[in-house]
Design a protein around this motif. Structure first.
Motif: not given
Length: 168
Positions: A1-26
């Motif tokens: 359960s902790a591993a799934i939560t950690l994976a979800a948090v990391v996945g969410l952080a990666l998506l957020l970082a991707q969106d943020l980097s696109r926004f900054v680049a634009e």
């Protein structure tokens, strides 16, 4: 359960970082390349435009050059200088020199091609048809997929047909 939560948090952080980097680049791209030719909130540019509107073309050019010195990637300012030389001061040679400088910048292919086509027009007006023809060939060779290259091909075809001996 902790591993799934950690994976979800990391996945969410990666998506957020991707969106943020696109926004900054634009945002960075927009600040460097203003495709509409507008300088939002640049009082120096606005002052130069006002001086131009008042008919003091040489002072406007001086002010635009100051603006360009501070923001060398804002090619539309250089285009504005060339436009003033051509249209307001009727100085095609000075306008051609400005366009030669503009073409040294890294522009998107279509924008470069149309600036080059405009320079060809200026070359023809100042009696430098050999330079115009060479530049038309360069547009076709280096930017062959652009609409400007299609225009260059048209003009080259017209030049070639004019140079063909006419039957008597």
């Amino acid at each position: 359960s902790a591993a799934i939560t950690l994976a979800a948090v990391v996945g969410l952080a990666l998506l957020l970082a991707q969106d943020l980097s696109r926004f900054v680049a634009e945002r960075i791209h927009q600040s460097l390349h203003d495709d509409e030719g507008k300088v939002m909130g640049n009082p120096e540019y606005e002052q130069a435009e006002q001086v131009w509107a008042n008919g003091d073309y040489l002072e406007a050019i001086r002010l635009f050059r100051e603006c360009l010195a501070k923001n060398p990637r804002q090619v539309h300012v250089a285009l504005r200088i060339a436009e003033i030389y051509e249209k307001d001061l009727s100085n095609n040679l000075a306008a051609a020199l400005e366009y030669e400088e503009i073409l040294k910048h890294k522009l998107d292919p279509e924008r470069w091609g149309w600036a080059a086509i405009h320079l060809c027009n200026l070359y023809n007006r100042i009696g430098q048809s050999a330079k115009a023809e060479a530049l038309l060939r360069r547009i076709v060779d280096e930017y062959g997929e652009t609409a400007a290259a299609a225009k260059a091909r048209e003009r080259l075809t017209a030049i070639e047909s004019e140079s063909q001996p006419q039957p008597a």
